[in-house]
Design a protein around this motif. Sequence first.
Motif, PDB file in Angstrom:
ATOM      1  N   THR A 155      61.285  17.892  42.444  1.00 62.12           N
ATOM      2  CA  THR A 155      60.913  16.805  43.348  1.00 62.12           C
ATOM      3  C   THR A 155      61.841  15.612  43.087  1.00 62.12           C
ATOM      4  O   THR A 155      62.507  15.555  42.041  1.00 62.12           O
ATOM      5  CB  THR A 155      59.455  16.358  43.100  1.00 62.12           C
ATOM      6  OG1 THR A 155      59.374  15.833  41.760  1.00 62.12           O
ATOM      7  CG2 THR A 155      58.475  17.497  43.296  1.00 62.12           C
TER       8      THR A 155
ATOM      9  N   GLU B 262      62.021  24.024  43.740  1.00 65.55           N
ATOM     10  CA  GLU B 262      62.946  22.890  43.672  1.00 65.55           C
ATOM     11  C   GLU B 262      62.305  21.755  42.894  1.00 65.55           C
ATOM     12  O   GLU B 262      61.072  21.641  42.830  1.00 65.55           O
ATOM     13  CB  GLU B 262      63.276  22.410  45.090  1.00 65.55           C
ATOM     14  CG  GLU B 262      63.975  23.457  45.921  1.00 65.55           C
ATOM     15  CD  GLU B 262      64.153  23.045  47.375  1.00 65.55           C
ATOM     16  OE1 GLU B 262      63.418  22.156  47.843  1.00 65.55           O
ATOM     17  OE2 GLU B 262      65.030  23.610  48.030  1.00 65.55           O
TER      18      GLU B 262
ATOM     19  N   LYS C  59      59.352  32.038  48.072  1.00 63.36           N
ATOM     20  CA  LYS C  59      59.400  30.580  48.070  1.00 63.36           C
ATOM     21  C   LYS C  59      60.470  30.130  47.082  1.00 63.36           C
ATOM     22  O   LYS C  59      60.587  30.680  45.989  1.00 63.36           O
ATOM     23  CB  LYS C  59      58.048  29.987  47.643  1.00 63.36           C
ATOM     24  CG  LYS C  59      56.899  30.373  48.548  1.00 63.36           C
ATOM     25  CD  LYS C  59      57.009  29.684  49.865  1.00 63.36           C
ATOM     26  CE  LYS C  59      55.785  29.995  50.710  1.00 63.36           C
ATOM     27  NZ  LYS C  59      55.938  29.577  52.066  1.00 63.36           N
TER      28      LYS C  59
ATOM     29  N   GLY D 288      53.429  16.870  40.476  1.00 65.72           N
ATOM     30  CA  GLY D 288      54.537  16.223  41.166  1.00 65.72           C
ATOM     31  C   GLY D 288      55.922  16.524  40.632  1.00 65.72           C
ATOM     32  O   GLY D 288      56.891  15.865  40.994  1.00 65.72           O
TER      33      GLY D 288
ATOM     34  N   ARG E  23      53.343  21.651  40.357  1.00 65.07           N
ATOM     35  CA  ARG E  23      53.348  21.146  41.741  1.00 65.07           C
ATOM     36  C   ARG E  23      52.297  20.049  41.897  1.00 65.07           C
ATOM     37  O   ARG E  23      52.564  19.010  42.492  1.00 65.07           O
ATOM     38  CB  ARG E  23      53.069  22.287  42.724  1.00 65.07           C
ATOM     39  CG  ARG E  23      54.255  23.235  42.868  1.00 65.07           C
ATOM     40  CD  ARG E  23      53.957  24.365  43.805  1.00 65.07           C
ATOM     41  NE  ARG E  23      53.720  23.852  45.150  1.00 65.07           N
ATOM     42  CZ  ARG E  23      52.967  24.451  46.055  1.00 65.07           C
ATOM     43  NH1 ARG E  23      52.351  25.582  45.771  1.00 65.07           N
ATOM     44  NH2 ARG E  23      52.822  23.937  47.259  1.00 65.07           N
ATOM     45  N   GLU E  24      51.118  20.278  41.339  1.00 67.37           N
ATOM     46  CA  GLU E  24      50.044  19.278  41.414  1.00 67.37           C
ATOM     47  C   GLU E  24      50.441  17.987  40.702  1.00 67.37           C
ATOM     48  O   GLU E  24      50.086  16.896  41.142  1.00 67.37           O
ATOM     49  CB  GLU E  24      48.756  19.825  40.798  1.00 67.37           C
ATOM     50  CG  GLU E  24      48.096  20.911  41.611  1.00 67.37           C
ATOM     51  CD  GLU E  24      46.927  21.567  40.879  1.00 67.37           C
ATOM     52  OE1 GLU E  24      46.481  21.012  39.855  1.00 67.37           O
ATOM     53  OE2 GLU E  24      46.484  22.631  41.337  1.00 67.37           O
TER      54      GLU E  24
ATOM     55  N   LEU F  41      57.466  19.816  40.686  1.00 69.30           N
ATOM     56  CA  LEU F  41      58.127  20.876  41.453  1.00 69.30           C
ATOM     57  C   LEU F  41      57.571  20.944  42.864  1.00 69.30           C
ATOM     58  O   LEU F  41      56.448  20.525  43.130  1.00 69.30           O
ATOM     59  CB  LEU F  41      57.901  22.248  40.798  1.00 69.30           C
ATOM     60  CG  LEU F  41      58.426  22.468  39.390  1.00 69.30           C
ATOM     61  CD1 LEU F  41      58.039  23.865  38.900  1.00 69.30           C
ATOM     62  CD2 LEU F  41      59.929  22.273  39.321  1.00 69.30           C
ATOM     63  N   THR F  42      58.381  21.521  43.735  1.00 69.93           N
ATOM     64  CA  THR F  42      57.945  21.797  45.096  1.00 69.93           C
ATOM     65  C   THR F  42      58.410  23.201  45.458  1.00 69.93           C
ATOM     66  O   THR F  42      59.372  23.712  44.886  1.00 69.93           O
ATOM     67  CB  THR F  42      58.512  20.743  46.074  1.00 69.93           C
ATOM     68  OG1 THR F  42      57.986  20.976  47.365  1.00 69.93           O
ATOM     69  CG2 THR F  42      60.015  20.766  46.130  1.00 69.93           C
ATOM     70  N   LEU F  43      57.699  23.832  46.375  1.00 74.23           N
ATOM     71  CA  LEU F  43      58.093  25.146  46.888  1.00 74.23           C
ATOM     72  C   LEU F  43      58.487  24.990  48.347  1.00 74.23           C
ATOM     73  O   LEU F  43      57.792  24.321  49.107  1.00 74.23           O
ATOM     74  CB  LEU F  43      56.940  26.146  46.775  1.00 74.23           C
ATOM     75  CG  LEU F  43      56.457  26.499  45.373  1.00 74.23           C
ATOM     76  CD1 LEU F  43      55.314  27.509  45.453  1.00 74.23           C
ATOM     77  CD2 LEU F  43      57.583  27.044  44.515  1.00 74.23           C
ATOM     78  N   SER F  44      59.591  25.612  48.710  1.00 71.15           N
ATOM     79  CA  SER F  44      60.012  25.558  50.109  1.00 71.15           C
ATOM     80  C   SER F  44      60.232  26.968  50.627  1.00 71.15           C
ATOM     81  O   SER F  44      60.487  27.900  49.865  1.00 71.15           O
ATOM     82  CB  SER F  44      61.274  24.711  50.257  1.00 71.15           C
ATOM     83  OG  SER F  44      62.320  25.250  49.478  1.00 71.15           O
TER      84      SER F  44
END
Length: 115
Positions: free
Chosen positions: A94, A92, A89, A76, A73-74, A78-81
Amino acid sequence: MKRPADIYLRFLQLTEAIRGLPTLPALDPLEEKILEFVARASQNKDRLSVRDMIGHGELGSPATLHGRIASMREKGWLTLSDTEDTRRKQIELTPAALRYFDKLAEALSKAAKGT
């Protein structure tokens, strides 16, 4: 006519060039495996949660997996929704990660064409 091995080796050369581009920070081998796992789930339109991933032992222990997801995530990738259940969570890719896969697809196409 090129041998399949020639096409694959050309693809590997092209992917090395893609990885050298200053788009996203590099991933370690386990993070690459996680990225591919998330990408396959996304391609199948499967909703993937952190808990779902923990169920796959080949991705590491829960602590390792949480650490790698945080790192990705840091960086860039993956993202959590949020989901309907606030305790879960969804993971997904990015937009930058999707562009990376687009570039890999282009490299495969180039390698197959021999250009």
